[in-house]
Design an enzyme around this catalytic site. Structure first.
Site, PDB file in Angstrom:
ATOM      1  N   GLY A 258       0.860  -1.187   0.000  1.00  0.00           N
ATOM      2  CA  GLY A 258       0.000   0.000   0.000  1.00  0.00           C
ATOM      3  C   GLY A 258       0.894   1.234   0.000  1.00  0.00           C
TER       4      GLY A 258
ATOM      5  N   ILE B  31       2.602   2.766   2.356  1.00  0.00           N
ATOM      6  CA  ILE B  31       3.904   2.704   3.042  1.00  0.00           C
ATOM      7  C   ILE B  31       4.851   1.789   2.267  1.00  0.00           C
ATOM      8  CG2 ILE B  31       5.120   2.148   5.194  1.00  0.00           C
ATOM      9  CD1 ILE B  31       2.489   2.798   6.688  1.00  0.00           C
TER      10      ILE B  31
ATOM     11  N   THR C 224       7.231  -2.577  10.707  1.00  0.00           N
ATOM     12  CA  THR C 224       6.698  -1.308  11.226  1.00  0.00           C
ATOM     13  C   THR C 224       5.171  -1.357  11.158  1.00  0.00           C
ATOM     14  OG1 THR C 224       6.957  -0.415   8.995  1.00  0.00           O
ATOM     15  CG2 THR C 224       8.650   0.176  10.592  1.00  0.00           C
ATOM     16  N   SER C 225       4.595  -2.568  11.055  1.00  0.00           N
ATOM     17  CA  SER C 225       3.137  -2.643  10.894  1.00  0.00           C
ATOM     18  C   SER C 225       2.456  -2.852  12.249  1.00  0.00           C
ATOM     19  CB  SER C 225       2.753  -3.711   9.871  1.00  0.00           C
ATOM     20  OG  SER C 225       3.099  -5.004  10.308  1.00  0.00           O
ATOM     21  N   ARG C 226       2.271  -4.100  12.654  1.00  0.00           N
ATOM     22  CA  ARG C 226       1.719  -4.399  13.976  1.00  0.00           C
ATOM     23  C   ARG C 226       2.386  -5.669  14.481  1.00  0.00           C
ATOM     24  NH1 ARG C 226       0.227   0.062  14.138  1.00  0.00           N
ATOM     25  NH2 ARG C 226      -1.851   0.900  14.570  1.00  0.00           N
TER      26      ARG C 226
ATOM     27  N   GLU D 173       2.169  -4.151  23.725  1.00  0.00           N
ATOM     28  CA  GLU D 173       2.616  -2.747  23.760  1.00  0.00           C
ATOM     29  C   GLU D 173       1.700  -1.950  24.675  1.00  0.00           C
ATOM     30  OE1 GLU D 173       2.717  -0.736  20.008  1.00  0.00           O
ATOM     31  OE2 GLU D 173       3.786  -2.338  19.018  1.00  0.00           O
TER      32      GLU D 173
ATOM     33  N   HIS E 101       7.622   1.726  18.912  1.00  0.00           N
ATOM     34  CA  HIS E 101       6.508   2.114  18.028  1.00  0.00           C
ATOM     35  C   HIS E 101       6.598   3.602  17.650  1.00  0.00           C
ATOM     36  CE1 HIS E 101       2.181   0.865  16.850  1.00  0.00           C
ATOM     37  NE2 HIS E 101       2.608   1.818  16.049  1.00  0.00           N
TER      38      HIS E 101
END
Ligand code: DGY
Length: 325
Positions: free
Chosen positions: A157, A159, A233-235, A264, A284
């Site tokens: 997408g 990013i 860097t997503s989840r 987190e 994060h």
């Protein structure tokens, strides 16, 4: 009379909340830490909008605490795994997020993780700081090259594409796996097995959903090159962290760079990944620049104001309605 909007934190960056308070009665969680579910539920009754961060759970119980006045949940985040989307749909509540404003900033941080993990920047800097650099030796602090490497993007997408553009400057070959993204001349679409087998760096850019939970588990890690680096860097939930730890400790994966975790925030109870020598970890901060965080709050506020004024939201979650019904 002004409509009430619950904001889950005080002191958000930028001027968005100031603008919101000109048009609505803002009720902000006043505490220092993260509000608990009951804290938000206590403030929710009678609100028409909720401005929440990406890690505030927004479930049916919170929506019910707000009551039938609730029309819109504006997330100041791109990720939306914290929201019960089915509960929102049942109640006709619009849920919005913040695509567009954070892709470039998050892509910058993705490259920071790639560089740090493959060139062992953290470990080398720490050794300098502790006074261990007494001699220049050819075999110290050796890492792996980034230029000329193959970069595999899972999820292509905004990013993912911003990362692919940066990769051109490093002379990288770029592959992507994303059922919705064709060949755009920057990156070649491939199936997941090819991406895992051919990439030197695998970077994750998918949202966390039921389909993507533990998308990278022991099997996928075993299919990667032992010299490869996994970056996320997503989840956190997209990666099986136990399997990742075992792969890095067992020497079956060169390194990892993680900005996101299954649990987190962590406080003092650190994930073992944080102290693992070949894993670079960050709290994060993918979108954490002053400009971008302010832009995220601004877009969340614009979405809330639009829905409250009976205009369609600018950036509803993919595949969901832009207007309250
Ligand atoms: C996002 O926008 O999803 C970031 O991870 C911050 O929540």
């Amino acid at each position: 009379m002004k409509k009430r909007v619950l904001v889950t934190r005080e002191n958000l960056p930028g001027h968005g909340v100031g603008r919101l308070s000109e048009a609505a009665e803002v009720v902000a969680w006043p505490g220092d830490g993260k509000p608990g579910h009951s804290d938000l539920a206590a403030l929710a009754p009678g609100t028409s909008g909720v401005l929440a961060l990406g890690n505030d759970p927004v479930d049916g119980a919170l929506m019910d605490a707000a009551g039938p006045s609730l029309r819109v949940v504006g997330l100041a985040s791109m990720g939306f795994d914290n929201v019960d989307r089915a509960a929102a749909a049942e109640r006709g509540i619009v849920v919005t997020h913040t695509p567009g404003v954070l892709a470039e900033t998050t892509a910058d941080l993705t490259f920071a993780l790639i560089l740090a993990a493959r060139r062992r920047i953290g470990a080398a800097g720490a050794s300098l700081a502790e006074g261990s650099w007494g001699l220049f030796r050819m075999h110290d602090y050796l890492g792996l090259d980034i230029h000329g490497a193959t970069l595999g993007l899972i999820g292509y997408g905004q990013i993912g594409r911003a990362v692919a553009r940066r990769a051109q400057g490093f002379g990288m070959r770029v592959l992507h796996h994303d059922p919705y993204a064709p060949d755009d001349g920057l990156s070649a679409p491939v199936d997941l097995a090819t991406l895992l087998a051919e990439s030197d760096i695998v970077s994750l850019h998918v949202p966390l959903t039921e389909e993507t939970r533990h998308l990278v588990s022991a099997r996928e890690l075993a299919a990667m090159k032992p010299t490869a680096t996994l970056v996320s860097t997503s989840r956190g939930g997209v990666v099986d962290e136990e399997a990742l730890l075992a792969a890095v400790r067992g020497g079956r994966l060169h390194s990892a760079g993680l900005d996101v975790f299954e649990r987190e925030p962590m406080g003092r109870e650190l994930s073992p990944l944080v102290t693992e020598p070949h894993v670079v970890t960050l709290p994060h901060i993918g979108s954490a620049t002053e400009t971008t965080r302010a832009a995220m709050v601004d877009l969340a506020v614009d979405n809330i104001l639009d829905v409250l004024a009976e205009r369609p939201a600018r950036t509803p979650l993919p595949g969901t309605p832009a207007a309250h019904v």
